[in-house]
Design a protein around this motif. Structure first.
Motif, PDB file in Angstrom:
ATOM      1  N   GLY A 739       0.946  -1.199  -0.029  1.00 34.15           N
ATOM      2  CA  GLY A 739       0.124   0.040  -0.066  1.00 34.15           C
ATOM      3  C   GLY A 739       0.916   1.255   0.092  1.00 34.15           C
ATOM      4  N   LEU A 740       2.146   1.131   0.492  1.00 37.28           N
ATOM      5  CA  LEU A 740       2.811   2.539   0.499  1.00 37.28           C
ATOM      6  C   LEU A 740       3.323   2.673  -0.809  1.00 37.28           C
ATOM      7  CD1 LEU A 740       4.339   4.218   2.504  1.00 37.28           C
ATOM      8  CD2 LEU A 740       6.229   2.933   2.452  1.00 37.28           C
ATOM      9  N   SER A 741       3.614   1.894  -1.937  1.00 36.17           N
ATOM     10  CA  SER A 741       4.123   2.360  -3.261  1.00 36.17           C
ATOM     11  C   SER A 741       4.117   1.062  -4.260  1.00 36.17           C
ATOM     12  CB  SER A 741       5.748   2.719  -3.121  1.00 36.17           C
ATOM     13  OG  SER A 741       6.710   1.854  -3.245  1.00 36.17           O
ATOM     14  N   PRO A 742       3.804   1.521  -5.510  1.00 37.06           N
ATOM     15  CA  PRO A 742       3.831   0.187  -6.594  1.00 37.06           C
ATOM     16  C   PRO A 742       5.278  -0.589  -6.613  1.00 37.06           C
ATOM     17  CG  PRO A 742       2.744   2.533  -7.414  1.00 37.06           C
ATOM     18  CD  PRO A 742       3.598   2.823  -5.932  1.00 37.06           C
ATOM     19  N   ARG A 743       6.379   0.372  -6.232  1.00 39.76           N
ATOM     20  CA  ARG A 743       7.555  -0.354  -6.341  1.00 39.76           C
ATOM     21  C   ARG A 743       8.017  -1.342  -5.269  1.00 39.76           C
ATOM     22  NH1 ARG A 743      13.020  -0.143  -4.503  1.00 39.76           N
ATOM     23  NH2 ARG A 743      12.642   1.411  -2.970  1.00 39.76           N
ATOM     24  N   LEU A 744       7.353  -0.939  -4.033  1.00 33.84           N
ATOM     25  CA  LEU A 744       7.329  -2.029  -2.775  1.00 33.84           C
ATOM     26  C   LEU A 744       6.406  -2.849  -3.044  1.00 33.84           C
ATOM     27  CD1 LEU A 744       7.950   0.570   0.014  1.00 33.84           C
ATOM     28  CD2 LEU A 744       9.625  -0.657  -1.120  1.00 33.84           C
ATOM     29  N   ALA A 745       5.218  -2.628  -3.733  1.00 34.25           N
ATOM     30  CA  ALA A 745       4.475  -3.834  -4.014  1.00 34.25           C
ATOM     31  C   ALA A 745       5.194  -4.885  -4.749  1.00 34.25           C
ATOM     32  CB  ALA A 745       3.219  -3.327  -4.718  1.00 34.25           C
ATOM     33  N   ILE A 746       5.827  -4.322  -5.589  1.00 38.65           N
ATOM     34  CA  ILE A 746       6.362  -5.431  -6.719  1.00 38.65           C
ATOM     35  C   ILE A 746       7.513  -6.414  -5.838  1.00 38.65           C
ATOM     36  CG2 ILE A 746       8.114  -5.586  -8.702  1.00 38.65           C
ATOM     37  CD1 ILE A 746       6.761  -3.063  -9.628  1.00 38.65           C
ATOM     38  N   LEU A 747       8.304  -5.388  -5.015  1.00 31.75           N
ATOM     39  CA  LEU A 747       9.265  -6.219  -4.464  1.00 31.75           C
ATOM     40  C   LEU A 747       8.738  -7.117  -3.182  1.00 31.75           C
ATOM     41  CD1 LEU A 747      11.752  -3.274  -3.941  1.00 31.75           C
ATOM     42  CD2 LEU A 747      12.015  -5.190  -5.657  1.00 31.75           C
ATOM     43  N   ALA A 748       7.516  -6.833  -2.665  1.00 33.33           N
ATOM     44  CA  ALA A 748       6.985  -7.491  -1.654  1.00 33.33           C
ATOM     45  C   ALA A 748       6.477  -8.796  -2.129  1.00 33.33           C
ATOM     46  CB  ALA A 748       5.956  -6.657  -0.897  1.00 33.33           C
ATOM     47  N   SER A 749       5.889  -8.743  -3.295  1.00 30.91           N
ATOM     48  CA  SER A 749       5.517  -9.803  -4.107  1.00 30.91           C
ATOM     49  C   SER A 749       6.453 -10.953  -4.440  1.00 30.91           C
ATOM     50  CB  SER A 749       4.732  -9.590  -5.253  1.00 30.91           C
ATOM     51  OG  SER A 749       3.935 -10.811  -5.721  1.00 30.91           O
TER      52      SER A 749
END
Length: 900
Positions: A739-749
């Motif tokens: 939820g914080l950023s699209p980049r972090l969403a990619i890395l979290a996945s």
């Protein structure tokens, strides 16, 4: 006057002088008045004397300058008293020219030849240099003789330097070598002003450099007048104006009175655009006589009026009467179309003595400048307002505001200190006290104060202030904002807690956007969705918010990966810095733009921006340098430049230790961790990632931990620390990285894909299916690399190659050499198939792998094998793909399988 930016010209003259002992030569130095010709010739004469060349100077403008050969007589007098082998005919010609009652000769050619022979014979004992400075002022007969001699020196040991301000037809046809002096560029002009007047305010130095037009004499005159004050009289003595400037005064005095008035209006203007000048009452037709005389140029295309020589406006301002200059300034205060700051400036220039009305207008102008981020202008206007304030309290308050504004300005550290010295103990309480405290804290940082101590100064002033904790108190809110700016460098949880306690005491409540900016700055992960939206909205509407607030929002956007939204305000700050000299804010904006380009995969552009910022003088270093060193370090690490990486991290370490700033050290941690991940040194990467907290934790007030969250999971998996990897992944999901950023969403996945072994494909596919991956090419390539490595480990070789090739292509485009090597090694391992033979390992690799399989750390292996930990890391980095494994935990099984 300092000798600046003439290294090329001096080198040319040095070469010229070195030729004289072998063969004679002449050179013609050409340049406008005041450009530095005489200064250059002085330097050349000193060089000649030091190298054994005798120097004779032909005086210009002699008292008997109308007498033929007067200058030539004075030049040759020392030689005529010495023995020389000159024929009787030549000696008679010399005597007739110099000593008869009616000087002159029937045949000048005989005299010219006599002069040439005299110089030639004298030079047999010691090489000679003849200097003819300002040749336009020589008597005509001497000039003609010198010109004749200068063209006939080839077979002698005589050199001649001729100096003039203009090129005549004779000069063009003389065949003499020419050296033309142009005006100083902006950088050299700024250096000259800084050397001549280091204690003038930065904005005033900029104005002098601009008005000086690259002419050293004009700059020196402007500095001199700035020091002694203009104080024009009805008719100043010419002695008050340099001899070089006097002819400009005579040229102006020959013009009609209306033209002189029009020229004075242009001279006092800071904006020479015709529209602005017409708004002040300029009649363009009145400038025509000055145009015909070559004094000004009215450019029909750009609609700008400019003086052909920068000394002319200096002379106009110095020679004009007080009342005429005052009327010229007042002309710019009548029309409302003239901007507020220009009207305030001219009104102040026209005012003598204290005047609260003018001081108030200057304060309004200063606040407007501060709002849009021009802190140099704000500091200058606040100080001028203080000087015109009739009441002592107002004067001290405005001086405090000036010092407070100078906190963010470039080059005014000493001026800020001088303003603080003027503030008496009475300012410890009441209006202006918080501004003074902030300025004092920042001034202390340049004198050895730690950031924690500086924070305590502001904290004490806030907690003991007489503001009643009213949220509408602008001075209190400004002080809290300055405290907030300092705390990210302090990096101490207790200091942050003190700040938020102060924020909670505001009544009725802490105002926006300070409340949201504080949490965004301090603890980005704990922001609510609404607060994230507020930051985004502020960046999208940056032109509607105060500059300091926008800069804080842009800094917060670093951790939200929303730097695209921060580009417009940052670009405006950078453009302002490029026009008027970089400030701390514009340099921080440069760093923000560089970081955005780094994230966007434009690494060359990022490097260019970092280089531009590094070229700005850094005395004393400010916090804006932190992000610059950080981005520079990331670039070096990403491209495999170990020396540059360590240099940047070392700068951050040094600054952090010197300033006692734990928050700064974390930037260096990420640089080194990024370097270790690129080299595949997972042990070092893991150690660095856990310096701020154990796996599974994201400490309060450490937003930097967001940056290496994925790296920690990957390093833990490579080292076989599955519980640590899972714990950290759980924390990432708990804190809602997606939820914080699209980049972090990619890395979290992708992190979930690493941990969900062997069935992590869906999570990798989800990460790469995100449409925002195009915005973050490097991070996307990392996911491709991790996915390809995972697929190869589960024997899906064809699919693995597709992702590894995608990663390799991106890494090659970025010039990310360590990551290129990792991708290539994985591809080579994949091509070798599933039955990989351990004999492909080199002897050093086998030794390192055997010890690593026993559980030894890189450092322990290095001690046993007498290697460096970095070398051990490099060997393991190549061992894993050769053995078809992706983690240290699988190393023992791979080696045992081979042995069986």
């Amino acid at each position: 006057m300092p000798f600046i930016a003439r290294q090329h010209e001096l080198a040319v003259l040095s070469d010229f002088l070195s030729e004289i002992p072998r063969h004679g030569s002449a050179i013609h130095i050409i340049g406008e008045k005041g450009i530095g010709k005489s200064r250059l010739v002085q330097e050349a004469s000193l060089i000649a004397s030091r190298t054994g060349i005798r120097v004779l100077t032909m005086p210009s403008g002699a008292a008997d300058g109308d007498t033929p050969y007067a200058a030539l007589n004075e030049l040759l007098h020392p030689l005529l008293t010495e023995p020389a082998e000159v024929s009787e005919q030549h000696r008679a010609a010399l005597t007739s020219a110099f000593h008869s009652r009616r000087p002159g000769v029937d045949n000048p050619l005989v005299l010219y030849t006599a002069v040439l022979r005299l110089l030639d014979r004298s030079a047999t004992r010691q090489p000679l240099l003849i200097v003819g400075d300002d040749t336009e002022q020589l008597d005509a007969a001497s000039a003609a003789a010198l010109s004749f001699v200068a063209r006939r020196l080839r077979d002698s040991r005589v050199g001649v330097i001729l100096v003039s301000a203009r090129v005549t037809n004779d000069d063009r046809s003389s065949g003499l070598r020419e050296l033309r002096l142009g005006r100083l560029d902006d950088v050299a002009s700024a250096r000259l002003v800084g050397n001549l007047a280091p204690h003038l305010p930065h904005r005033e130095r900029q104005e002098i450099a601009r008005r000086g037009g690259g002419n050293p004499l004009a700059i020196a005159e402007l500095v001199r007048f700035a020091r002694i004050g203009w104080e024009p009289t009805e008719r100043p003595a010419l002695a008050e104006i340099s001899s070089a400037a006097a002819p400009f005064l005579h040229s102006v005095e020959a013009l009609p009175a209306a033209t002189q008035d029009a020229l004075l209006l242009v001279a006092v203007a800071r904006d020479t655009d015709l529209a602005a000048l017409r708004a002040a009452g300029l009649e363009v037709a009145a400038l025509q006589p000055a145009e015909h005389a070559g004094i000004v140029v009215v450019d029909a295309r750009t609609r700008v009026v400019s003086f052909t020589h920068p000394l002319t406006p200096v002379v106009l301002l110095r020679s004009g009467s007080r009342e005429r200059i005052r009327r010229s300034h007042l002309a710019f205060t009548v029309d409302e179309r003239i901007p507020l700051r220009e009207r305030a400036y001219h009104l102040a220039e026209a005012t003598s003595g204290a005047d609260e009305r003018v001081a108030g207008l200057l304060e309004s102008s200063a606040r407007a400048s501060a709002y849009r981020g021009d802190l140099d202008a704000a500091a200058s206007d606040f100080e001028r307002a203080a000087r015109l304030s009739p009441r002592a309290g107002q004067r001290r308050r405005r001086l405090a505001l000036s010092a407070f504004s100078a906190v963010g300005s470039e080059g005014d550290h000493e001026m800020r200190s001088s303003r603080l010295e003027e503030l008496t103990d009475e300012l410890a309480h009441g209006p202006g006290s918080l501004y003074a405290a902030v300025a004092t804290a920042h001034a202390g940082l340049t004198g050895g104060l730690t950031v924690t101590r500086a924070s305590h100064i502001i904290r004490h002033a806030v907690e003991s202030g007489e503001h009643g904790w009213h949220a509408g108190d602008g001075e209190l809110i400004d002080a809290l904002g300055a405290w907030l700016d300092l705390l990210w460098a302090v990096g101490d949880e207790r200091e942050w807690d003190s700040y938020f306690s102060a924020l909670d005491r505001l009544r009725p409540t802490a105002p926006e956007p300070l409340q949201t900016l504080s949490i965004a700055f301090a603890d980005t992960l704990r922001m609510t969705g609404a607060q994230r939206d507020d930051i985004t909205s502020m960046l999208m509407k940056s032109d509607q918010h105060e500059s300091a607030q926008v800069l804080r929002a842009t800094t917060a956007a670093i951790f939200m990966d929303a730097l695209d939204l921060g580009v417009p305000p940052a670009a405006r700050q950078v453009a302002e810095g490029r026009r008027n000299g970089h400030s701390q804010r514009s340099l921080r904006s440069l760093a923000i733009l560089a970081l955005r380009e780094f994230q966007a995969g434009s690494w060359d552009d990022a490097a260019s921006l970092v280089g531009e910022a590094r070229a700005v003088e850094d005395d004393p270093p400010g916090f804006e340098r932190i992000v610059l060193h950080y981005v520079g370090g990331l670039l070096s690490a990403g491209r495999g430049d170990a020396e540059g990486c360590e240099r940047s991290a070392g700068h951050l370490d040094e600054m952090g230790r010197r300033l006692g700033a734990a928050g700064l050290l974390r930037f260096g941690v990420h640089i080194r961790e990024f370097d270790a991940s690129g080299r595949g040194d997972w042990e070092e990467a893991y150690r660095l990632c856990t310096t701020t907290g154990a796996p599974g934790t994201f400490p309060r007030y450490v937003p930097q931990s967001i940056w290496w969250a994925f790296d920690l999971v990957e390093a833990a998996m490579k080292l076989g620390r599955l519980p640590d990897a899972r714990a950290h992944l759980t924390a990432m999901e708990r804190e809602d990285f997606a939820g914080l950023s699209p980049r972090l969403a990619i890395l979290a996945s992708a992190a979930r894909g690493l941990v969900t072994d062997p069935d992590g494909n869906d999570f990798f596919e989800r990460a790469l299916g995100d449409p925002t991956t195009i915005r973050f090419p490097f991070d996307t390539a990392r996911v491709h690399l991790a996915y390809g490595t995972h697929l190869r480990s589960v024997k899906q070789s064809e699919e693995a190659r597709d992702h590894l090739r995608a990663a390799l292509s991106t890494f090659e485009g970025l010039g990310a050499r360590p990551w290129v090597d990792r991708a290539r090694d994985e591809l080579r391992a994949g091509r070798a198939g599933s039955a990989i033979d351990a004999t492909v390992l080199t002897a050093p690799e086998q030794a390192v792998a055997a010890l690593a399989a026993q559980g030894l750390s890189n450092r322990e292996i290095a001690e046993q094998l007498f290697l460096s930990p970095r070398t051990v890391s490099r060997h393991l980095y190549r061992v894993f793909p050769k053995l078809g494994i992706s983690s240290r935990a699988a190393l023992r099984d791979a080696l045992q399988s081979h042995d069986q």
